[in-house]
Scaffold this motif. Structure first.
Motif, PDB file in Angstrom:
ATOM      1  N   GLY A  64       0.813  -1.220   0.000  1.00  0.00           N
ATOM      2  CA  GLY A  64       0.000   0.000   0.000  1.00  0.00           C
ATOM      3  C   GLY A  64       0.843   1.265   0.000  1.00  0.00           C
ATOM      4  N   ILE A  65       2.109   1.132  -0.405  1.00  0.00           N
ATOM      5  CA  ILE A  65       2.980   2.315  -0.418  1.00  0.00           C
ATOM      6  C   ILE A  65       2.653   3.216  -1.594  1.00  0.00           C
ATOM      7  CG2 ILE A  65       5.375   3.079  -0.758  1.00  0.00           C
ATOM      8  CD1 ILE A  65       6.243   0.779   1.044  1.00  0.00           C
ATOM      9  N   PHE A  66       2.241   2.611  -2.708  1.00  0.00           N
ATOM     10  CA  PHE A  66       1.818   3.549  -3.747  1.00  0.00           C
ATOM     11  C   PHE A  66       0.407   3.310  -4.239  1.00  0.00           C
ATOM     12  CE2 PHE A  66       4.057   0.826  -6.896  1.00  0.00           C
ATOM     13  CZ  PHE A  66       3.189   0.879  -7.974  1.00  0.00           C
ATOM     14  N   PRO A  67      -0.371   4.365  -4.201  1.00  0.00           N
ATOM     15  CA  PRO A  67      -1.763   4.292  -4.633  1.00  0.00           C
ATOM     16  C   PRO A  67      -1.868   4.204  -6.160  1.00  0.00           C
ATOM     17  CG  PRO A  67      -1.271   6.396  -3.500  1.00  0.00           C
ATOM     18  CD  PRO A  67       0.013   5.701  -3.728  1.00  0.00           C
ATOM     19  N   ASP A  68      -3.013   3.761  -6.641  1.00  0.00           N
ATOM     20  CA  ASP A  68      -3.212   3.523  -8.086  1.00  0.00           C
ATOM     21  C   ASP A  68      -2.904   4.720  -8.968  1.00  0.00           C
ATOM     22  OD1 ASP A  68      -4.249   1.197  -7.245  1.00  0.00           O
ATOM     23  OD2 ASP A  68      -6.349   1.811  -7.474  1.00  0.00           O
ATOM     24  N   LYS A  69      -3.259   5.896  -8.485  1.00  0.00           N
ATOM     25  CA  LYS A  69      -3.188   7.036  -9.403  1.00  0.00           C
ATOM     26  C   LYS A  69      -1.765   7.530  -9.623  1.00  0.00           C
ATOM     27  CE  LYS A  69      -4.586  10.265  -5.789  1.00  0.00           C
ATOM     28  NZ  LYS A  69      -4.361   9.297  -4.671  1.00  0.00           N
ATOM     29  N   ILE A  70      -0.818   6.879  -8.975  1.00  0.00           N
ATOM     30  CA  ILE A  70       0.570   7.279  -9.169  1.00  0.00           C
ATOM     31  C   ILE A  70       1.226   6.346 -10.170  1.00  0.00           C
ATOM     32  CG2 ILE A  70       2.793   7.502  -7.965  1.00  0.00           C
ATOM     33  CD1 ILE A  70       1.222   9.063  -6.070  1.00  0.00           C
ATOM     34  N   GLU A  71       2.000   6.954 -11.071  1.00  0.00           N
ATOM     35  CA  GLU A  71       2.642   6.127 -12.083  1.00  0.00           C
ATOM     36  C   GLU A  71       4.124   5.993 -11.761  1.00  0.00           C
ATOM     37  OE1 GLU A  71       3.605   5.987 -16.829  1.00  0.00           O
ATOM     38  OE2 GLU A  71       2.889   7.854 -15.958  1.00  0.00           O
ATOM     39  N   VAL A  72       4.594   4.762 -11.658  1.00  0.00           N
ATOM     40  CA  VAL A  72       6.033   4.566 -11.511  1.00  0.00           C
ATOM     41  C   VAL A  72       6.523   3.843 -12.761  1.00  0.00           C
ATOM     42  CG1 VAL A  72       6.167   4.501  -8.998  1.00  0.00           C
ATOM     43  CG2 VAL A  72       5.667   2.423 -10.224  1.00  0.00           C
ATOM     44  N   VAL A  73       7.611   4.338 -13.332  1.00  0.00           N
ATOM     45  CA  VAL A  73       8.125   3.709 -14.550  1.00  0.00           C
ATOM     46  C   VAL A  73       9.621   3.531 -14.492  1.00  0.00           C
ATOM     47  CG1 VAL A  73       7.117   3.832 -16.866  1.00  0.00           C
ATOM     48  CG2 VAL A  73       7.415   5.953 -15.562  1.00  0.00           C
TER      49      VAL A  73
END
Ligand code: ARG
Length: 584
Positions: A360-369
């Motif tokens: 749960g460290i990154f929520p859906d609306k954040i994009e990591v690439v």
């Protein structure tokens, strides 16, 4: 300004709704630039995707769309081809209007995004006490270009240098230097990076052989982590030493970046373990704390772990990346986080992202690439090495590029009987040499390996920096020769008649589409390709259409085309981190 692609998408969408009703409002209009100019400028294949839904033949659907299209001001012709492709051919008058619109805009019609959300670009990121290698060079060049493009689009970009400045290697190095070269730990500038690297190697050898030394080194790490003053001071000096070396490279390459190394996240590591623990994700494997991954297996098909805490209590590269991810989301408020490293780290990032998501460290609306790139190869197709087989020092590699570029330039000047000042020669040699290295890297699809060749990257012909820089020089030659101030052409009539003019103009108007594409896919080679084609099209225009010798209104109109070509090249190259030259 809306790009032409967006204009046609909207037009087709509207025609679908008028022709077939509101239920088609969300249909993808399937508009693309035409691959072959014979078929027009843009095309829509949407009619071919609808027969089932509309229970009509595609050609019939295309006819209905065309009958409802409101493009009289935009298109010279709209044609239906084959089974139902719709081809659009742009009207010169419309193109002229668009050009007049961007002529007065420093941003050449490219809008800023709203809102200006935060993007982190994590790039370069060399390791303290080690040499910066060609992998870091690629990361630096690609990361900087991505950051420049996103900044230009209006994002709030945080450029982060995630330097490797923490971990057991420092205990080892400090312990070794305490015996071998204590001044290095108390006096600034006692070492240079070359020494540091060789001390590092010696320290590592001791560490691997000598159990007592190993223990001393371990204690140094504990002291470092606990903040013991003299160890901290020593560590600081080592970091400063490396930092100065890295800075030399950044200055040559004109790179701006904020250092926030692994050590920064040290205080947040225990919390990561806690979170994983509370989420019931932690398992012990041979004394180490780890999270088992989905979709990553060893050769026996067993799931692989991501180790977050070693048996001795030490944390890992991955733990730091989890903490960094959390910090960037929560404290920096990043909406998109981009990591530029070699493809070899793809699994590391995929694993970190997976664990972060589960925790749960990154929520859906954040994009990591992860933006991976391939290796830099020598001309022999093997990993780039010096003639004596050692790793290439970046400073030497860049110096060599400048030396070769300067030599080429001098040859050229001699052949053409041109006299130039030393300042001119040095400046031009420097810009061409560095641009060539950057462009050679950026113009490759980054996912593939690329061959490093001074001859190829410095060639005046082909998809190279010198070719593009030369096209720009030609545009400036026109203004010099005709004594023309390009900025005074504002508002003059643009007439487009010759094929070469139309081809050039249509290309000029695609800049926005290309920038959006790079913003989405993070592939700088698309922008390079665009600029290369622009240079070719400008050259064809220049060879086919007299400019200064033309009659009015063509003369002024063509000057405007030359000016817009120049400004587009200059802007595009600046986004690649390449400076233009007035003469070369
Ligand atoms: N220091 C690492 C290396 O040299 C690159 C770090 C990339 N960034 C990150 N957040 N892991 O390979």
């Amino acid at each position: 300004m809306q790009s032409l692609l967006e204009v046609f998408k909207q037009k087709v969408q509207e025609a679908l709704v008028t022709g077939f009703g509101a239920e088609l409002a969300n249909t993808d209009p399937l508009v693309t630039p035409s691959t072959n100019p014979k078929f027009g400028d843009y095309q829509s294949n949407v009619a071919l995707s609808l027969p089932k839904k509309l229970k009509q033949a595609p050609r019939k659907i295309a006819e209905t769309i065309v009958a409802n299209l409101n493009v009289a001001d935009i298109c010279e012709t709209v044609e239906i081809a084959g089974p139902g492709f719709i081809n659009f051919i742009l009207k010169p008058g419309y193109l002229a209007n668009l050009l007049s619109e961007i002529q007065g805009d420093v941003r050449l019609g490219i809008e800023r995004v709203q809102p200006a959300s935060k993007v982190v670009v994590d790039f370069s990121s060399p390791n303290i006490a080690k040499e910066m290698h060609v992998g870091h060079l690629r990361s630096t060049i690609i990361g900087d270009c991505i950051a420049r493009i996103l900044e230009f689009r209006g994002y709030d970009v945080l450029r982060l240098n995630h330097v490797g400045d923490w971990g057991t290697q420092f205990g080892m190095l400090i312990a070794y230097l305490r015996e071998a070269y204590p001044e290095a730990l108390t006096t600034a500038n006692a070492l240079d990076i070359g020494d540091l690297v060789s001390f590092y190697k010696k320290a590592k050898a001791r560490f691997d052989q000598d159990a007592e030394f190993k223990e001393t080194a371990r204690q140094e790490v504990v002291k470092l982590q606990a903040g013991a003053e003299d160890t901290r001071h020593a560590w600081q000096l080592l970091c400063d030493q490396s930092r100065r070396e890295f800075q030399v490279i950044y200055e040559i390459l004109d790179i701006k970046i904020t250092e926030r190394g692994e050590s920064f996240y040290n205080p947040f590591l225990p919390e990561i373990i806690n979170i994983l623990e509370t989420q019931n994700l932690l398992e012990e494997d041979a004394g180490a704390k780890c999270v088992f991954l989905e979709g990553f297996t060893n050769k026996d098909g067993d799931p692989l772990p991501l180790i977050v805490q070693k048996t001795d209590g030490g944390f890992n590269y991955a733990t730091t990346d989890l903490a960094a991810l959390k910090y960037r989301i929560e404290q920096d408020n990043a909406k998109r986080i981009i990591y530029v490293t070699d493809a070899g780290q793809a699994n590391h990032f995929a694993a970190v992202f997976q664990v972060a998501e589960k925790a749960g460290i990154f929520p859906d609306k954040i994009e990591v690439v992860h933006v991976p790139f391939g290796l830099v190869l020598g001309e022999d197709g093997k990993k780039l090495k010096t003639r004596s087989g050692e790793t290439v020092k970046l400073k030497d590699l860049l110096d060599e590029a400048v030396t070769e570029a300067t030599r080429d330039l001098k040859d050229r000047l001699e052949q053409d009987n041109r006299e130039e000042s030393i300042e001119f020669i040095n400046k031009v040699g420097q810009v061409i040499g560095i641009s060539a290295v950057k462009y050679a890297d950026l113009s490759q699809n980054r996912t593939t390996d690329y061959k490093f060749s001074y001859d190829k990257m410095l060639a005046l012909k082909g998809n190279t920096a010198p070719y593009l820089l030369y096209a720009y020089v030609r545009t400036q030659g026109i203004s010099r020769k005709g004594n023309i101030d390009f900025s005074h052409l504002q508002g003059a009539k643009i007439v487009l008649e010759e094929a070469a003019e139309l081809i050039l103009v249509k290309h000029l108007l695609k800049l926005g589409e290309v920038i959006q594409e790079v913003e989405r896919d993070l592939l700088p080679n698309r922008l390079c390709q665009y600029l290369f084609e622009l240079s070719q099209k400008f050259n064809q225009f220049f060879e086919n259409c007299p400019v200064l010798q033309a009659e009015e209104p063509q003369r002024t109109s063509r000057l405007i085309l030359a000016d817009l070509s120049a400004r587009t090249l200059k802007l595009g190259l600046s986004l690649l981190g390449i400076e233009v030259l007035e003469r070369m």
